[in-house]
Design a protein around this motif. Structure first.
Motif, PDB file in Angstrom:
ATOM      1  N   PRO A  22       0.797  -1.224   0.000  1.00 29.61           N
ATOM      2  CA  PRO A  22       0.000   0.000   0.000  1.00 29.61           C
ATOM      3  C   PRO A  22       0.823   1.264   0.000  1.00 29.61           C
ATOM      4  N   GLN A  57      -5.950  -2.088   1.296  1.00 29.29           N
ATOM      5  CA  GLN A  57      -5.096  -3.264   1.212  1.00 29.29           C
ATOM      6  C   GLN A  57      -4.720  -3.475  -0.254  1.00 29.29           C
ATOM      7  N   SER A  90      -2.273   1.413   6.550  1.00 31.26           N
ATOM      8  CA  SER A  90      -2.198   0.996   5.151  1.00 31.26           C
ATOM      9  C   SER A  90      -0.770   0.932   4.626  1.00 31.26           C
ATOM     10  N   LEU A 140      -9.109   1.724   5.208  1.00 28.68           N
ATOM     11  CA  LEU A 140      -8.071   0.696   5.157  1.00 28.68           C
ATOM     12  C   LEU A 140      -7.894   0.245   3.716  1.00 28.68           C
ATOM     13  N   HIS A 153      -5.792   5.426   8.216  1.00 26.25           N
ATOM     14  CA  HIS A 153      -5.382   5.070   6.859  1.00 26.25           C
ATOM     15  C   HIS A 153      -3.870   5.066   6.705  1.00 26.25           C
TER      16      HIS A 153
END
Length: 345
Positions: free
Chosen positions: A4, A105, A315, A103, A311
């Motif tokens: 990410p 992924q 992430s 989030l 985030h």
């Protein structure tokens, strides 16, 4: 799982680029690693959809109430721009919004079960990638936020944030709720040259500068980015010591574009992106400016710090492998700022 830390968002009209924490990695899409220079500096790619909505429809996309829809992430500073302008112009009932899961992924996904996130209420898609494929079957490019979607034509109009905010600024004026909102012009003709000029270096060294720091892959690239970032912040501090806003006494898009980076700075970029030479709270005028904008016309309602912090820290596992989220700092964005009074504007 895709990395990410390579993910990118809808970029900027100055350099026509995108940014490495708000894009999903798409199969067969150009790798983010291919955009690294030999010295470890990250370079950007261009937004894919560049159509315009116009008031009279000459572009093929006419401004109409209920026709257009925004897909955003509340974590993304570029998507945040669009939510602020939508709010300032009173277009909440004219342009609908869906919010992706904070989030990230392998893909941007829709999650109606997580606080502040929504399902896709327009296309019933599970991921934002699916939305892009509806607009362009077989699309294999970068999937970014924000996205301006046309419900009538069932396609993406634009995924370039700097262009979307200019559409919202003037093309939907007939549908603003009040005369004050209708008359608000964040990109007035007489200031456009100055706005464009200040946007260019603020984008290069601050908006994008924090990402150059956080995603640097060499000490040299990081050092250069940090030096340029704080030189630019020092320059803005001087400007804001003389004027309430970047261009004087009038709020413009330049202020909005700067704000969405600064409001995230102490909460995320200082630690997560190693931008720790100074905090925004250490600058008298920058910190006052952030509070001033935050307290303006409901803008604070567009800031979701839970999405922002979760985030970035959860992430970006190459930067923060265990996804540990800091408990601080504690900042009061509603504290008295006295901006305007100090600058006599």
């Amino acid at each position: 799982m895709a990395d990410p830390s390579s993910l990118i968002s809808g970029g900027d009209n100055v350099h026509l680029t995108t940014h490495p924490d708000h894009m999903e990695v798409v199969q067969n899409a150009p790798s983010w690693k291919a955009s690294m220079t030999p010295s470890g500096e990250y370079v950007r790619a261009q937004s894919a959809f560049r159509h315009f909505v116009t008031a009279e429809g000459s572009s093929g996309f006419v401004a109409e109430p209920g026709r257009y829809h925004l897909y955003v992430s509340l974590a993304c500073p570029w998507a945040h721009r669009t939510l602020i302008v939508r709010k300032l112009k009173g277009l909440e009932d004219i342009i609908s919004v869906n919010v992706v899961d904070w989030l990230l992924q392998e893909v941007w996904s829709f999650n109606g079960q997580r606080d502040g996130c929504t399902p896709d209420t327009v296309n019933s898609c599970a991921t934002l990638r699916d939305v892009y494929h509806l607009a362009q079957p077989g699309y294999s490019g970068r999937v970014t936020v924000p996205v301006l979607w046309d419900k009538k034509e069932k396609t993406i109009v634009n995924n370039e944030s700097s262009e979307i905010i200019r559409m919202l600024n003037v093309e939907f004026n007939a549908f603003c709720q009040t005369d004050e909102q209708r008359n608000l012009d964040l990109y007035p003709v007489e200031l456009r040259a100055e706005i464009d000029a200040i946007n260019e270096w603020i984008y290069r060294d601050i908006n994008n500068g924090v990402y150059k720091c956080g995603f640097a892959r060499s000490q040299e690239a990081y050092d250069n980015a940090v030096i340029n970032l704080f030189a630019a912040l020092d320059k803005v501090e001087v400007i804001l010591s003389e004027h309430r806003y970047l261009l004087g006494s009038q709020l413009t898009e330049a202020d909005i574009r700067l704000f969405t980076t600064l409001v995230r700075f102490d909460m995320v970029y200082v630690t997560h992106f190693k931008c720790n030479r100074k905090r925004i709270a250490d600058y008298k005028n920058l910190w006052g400016f952030v509070r001033d904008i935050y307290q303006t016309a409901g803008i604070g309602e567009t800031v979701n710090m839970e999405h922002i912090v979760n985030h970035y820290y959860q992430s970006h596992r190459t930067i923060n492998p265990f996804g540990i989220v800091p408990l601080g700092p504690v900042l009061d964005f509603n504290a008295v700022h006295e901006r305007g009074k100090e600058q006599n504007v």
